[in-house]
Design a protein around this motif. Structure first.
Motif, mmCIF file in Angstrom:
data_model
loop_
_atom_site.group_PDB
_atom_site.id
_atom_site.type_symbol
_atom_site.label_atom_id
_atom_site.label_comp_id
_atom_site.label_asym_id
_atom_site.label_seq_id
_atom_site.Cartn_x
_atom_site.Cartn_y
_atom_site.Cartn_z
ATOM 1 N N ASN A 2 0.825 -1.197 0.000
ATOM 2 C CA ASN A 2 0.000 0.000 0.000
ATOM 3 C C ASN A 2 0.864 1.254 0.000
ATOM 4 O O ASN A 2 0.954 1.959 0.997
ATOM 5 N N VAL A 3 1.515 1.520 -1.111
ATOM 6 C CA VAL A 3 2.271 2.748 -1.269
ATOM 7 C C VAL A 3 1.313 3.786 -1.838
ATOM 8 O O VAL A 3 0.744 3.596 -2.915
ATOM 9 N N PHE A 4 1.121 4.867 -1.088
ATOM 10 C CA PHE A 4 0.210 5.916 -1.522
ATOM 11 C C PHE A 4 0.992 7.074 -2.135
ATOM 12 O O PHE A 4 2.122 7.357 -1.753
ATOM 13 N N VAL A 5 0.352 7.741 -3.097
ATOM 14 C CA VAL A 5 0.894 8.939 -3.725
ATOM 15 C C VAL A 5 -0.203 9.991 -3.763
ATOM 16 O O VAL A 5 -1.398 9.676 -3.706
ATOM 17 N N ALA A 58 -3.429 32.936 -15.474
ATOM 18 C CA ALA A 58 -4.416 32.038 -16.062
ATOM 19 C C ALA A 58 -5.322 31.490 -14.969
ATOM 20 O O ALA A 58 -4.846 31.070 -13.909
ATOM 21 N N GLU A 59 -6.621 31.499 -15.230
ATOM 22 C CA GLU A 59 -7.580 30.918 -14.292
ATOM 23 C C GLU A 59 -7.535 29.405 -14.439
ATOM 24 O O GLU A 59 -7.777 28.870 -15.520
ATOM 25 N N GLU A 60 -7.217 28.731 -13.342
ATOM 26 C CA GLU A 60 -7.038 27.285 -13.372
ATOM 27 C C GLU A 60 -7.744 26.641 -12.191
ATOM 28 O O GLU A 60 -8.169 27.319 -11.257
ATOM 29 N N VAL A 61 -7.853 25.335 -12.265
ATOM 30 C CA VAL A 61 -8.368 24.545 -11.150
ATOM 31 C C VAL A 61 -7.278 23.550 -10.766
ATOM 32 O O VAL A 61 -6.594 22.989 -11.626
ATOM 33 N N LEU A 62 -7.092 23.382 -9.466
ATOM 34 C CA LEU A 62 -6.092 22.469 -8.928
ATOM 35 C C LEU A 62 -6.837 21.332 -8.229
ATOM 36 O O LEU A 62 -7.728 21.593 -7.417
ATOM 37 N N VAL A 63 -6.513 20.104 -8.587
ATOM 38 C CA VAL A 63 -7.184 18.924 -8.044
ATOM 39 C C VAL A 63 -6.136 18.024 -7.410
ATOM 40 O O VAL A 63 -5.083 17.772 -8.008
ATOM 41 N N ARG A 64 -6.432 17.546 -6.195
ATOM 42 C CA ARG A 64 -5.525 16.610 -5.515
ATOM 43 C C ARG A 64 -6.295 15.392 -5.061
ATOM 44 O O ARG A 64 -7.447 15.505 -4.630
ATOM 45 N N MET A 65 -5.632 14.250 -5.145
ATOM 46 C CA MET A 65 -6.229 13.014 -4.645
ATOM 47 C C MET A 65 -5.127 12.079 -4.180
ATOM 48 O O MET A 65 -4.016 12.106 -4.700
ATOM 49 N N ILE A 66 -5.452 11.287 -3.177
ATOM 50 C CA ILE A 66 -4.533 10.278 -2.657
ATOM 51 C C ILE A 66 -4.953 8.936 -3.236
ATOM 52 O O ILE A 66 -6.121 8.549 -3.132
ATOM 53 N N LEU A 67 -4.001 8.268 -3.858
ATOM 54 C CA LEU A 67 -4.264 6.986 -4.520
ATOM 55 C C LEU A 67 -3.129 6.020 -4.228
ATOM 56 O O LEU A 67 -2.003 6.439 -3.928
ATOM 57 N N ARG A 68 -3.413 4.743 -4.387
ATOM 58 C CA ARG A 68 -2.328 3.767 -4.402
ATOM 59 C C ARG A 68 -1.537 3.993 -5.688
ATOM 60 O O ARG A 68 -2.104 4.354 -6.717
ATOM 61 N N GLU A 69 -0.251 3.792 -5.614
ATOM 62 C CA GLU A 69 0.614 4.121 -6.756
ATOM 63 C C GLU A 69 0.177 3.465 -8.071
ATOM 64 O O GLU A 69 0.100 4.144 -9.098
ATOM 65 N N PRO A 70 -0.162 2.166 -8.093
ATOM 66 C CA PRO A 70 -0.592 1.567 -9.367
ATOM 67 C C PRO A 70 -1.883 2.198 -9.899
ATOM 68 O O PRO A 70 -2.056 2.344 -11.107
ATOM 69 N N ASP A 71 -2.789 2.587 -8.999
ATOM 70 C CA ASP A 71 -4.033 3.235 -9.421
ATOM 71 C C ASP A 71 -3.755 4.614 -10.006
ATOM 72 O O ASP A 71 -4.396 5.031 -10.977
ATOM 73 N N ALA A 72 -2.803 5.337 -9.429
ATOM 74 C CA ALA A 72 -2.434 6.649 -9.962
ATOM 75 C C ALA A 72 -1.898 6.509 -11.382
ATOM 76 O O ALA A 72 -2.239 7.302 -12.265
ATOM 77 N N THR A 73 -1.079 5.500 -11.612
ATOM 78 C CA THR A 73 -0.537 5.261 -12.952
ATOM 79 C C THR A 73 -1.656 4.929 -13.934
ATOM 80 O O THR A 73 -1.687 5.447 -15.057
ATOM 81 N N PRO A 94 5.161 11.213 -3.199
ATOM 82 C CA PRO A 94 4.941 10.139 -2.230
ATOM 83 C C PRO A 94 4.197 10.663 -1.000
ATOM 84 O O PRO A 94 4.368 11.809 -0.599
ATOM 85 N N VAL A 95 3.384 9.800 -0.429
ATOM 86 C CA VAL A 95 2.652 10.110 0.800
ATOM 87 C C VAL A 95 3.152 9.144 1.862
ATOM 88 O O VAL A 95 3.022 7.931 1.712
ATOM 89 N N THR A 96 3.737 9.665 2.912
ATOM 90 C CA THR A 96 4.308 8.796 3.942
ATOM 91 C C THR A 96 3.261 8.315 4.939
ATOM 92 O O THR A 96 3.432 7.267 5.548
#
Length: 106
Positions: A2-5, A58-73, A94-96
């Protein structure tokens, strides 16, 4: 393992609703995300509206999510196909530790 990113996405604000709908539809990978408005600066920032050109950001939107590394890929692969040419910016960090503070046992 369970390596999270933390996957961070930055998109033009014009893609906000489309991106949110897309991410919400990826239920097999994405359980949720956090979003906020952002202002892009720098030589690669695309100033699309007159207001952006006046402000110089530039008007932008920033999105963050925590995922398991394979799911992020896997999600990145899907995003690259679904949003080809959209100039989405992304990075992974990486998320420790990851959890929920909910009660005395947290």
């Amino acid at each position: 393992m369970n390596v999270f990113v933390c996957l961070t996405l930055i998109a033009p604000r014009s893609l906000r609703d489309e991106l949110f709908d897309y991410l919400s539809g990826q239920e097999d990978i994405v359980s949720g995300f956090t979003a906020s408005e952002a202002a892009g600066h720098g030589r690669d920032a695309k100033l699309q509206t007159p207001a952006e050109r006046v402000r110089g950001e530039a008007e932008e939107v920033l999105v963050r999510m925590i995922l398991r590394e394979p799911d992020a890929t896997r999600l990145l692969d899907r995003l690259k196909e679904a949003f080809a040419g959209s100039r989405l910016v992304y990075w992974l960090m990486p998320v420790t530790q990851f959890g929920l503070i909910d009660g005395p046992e947290s």
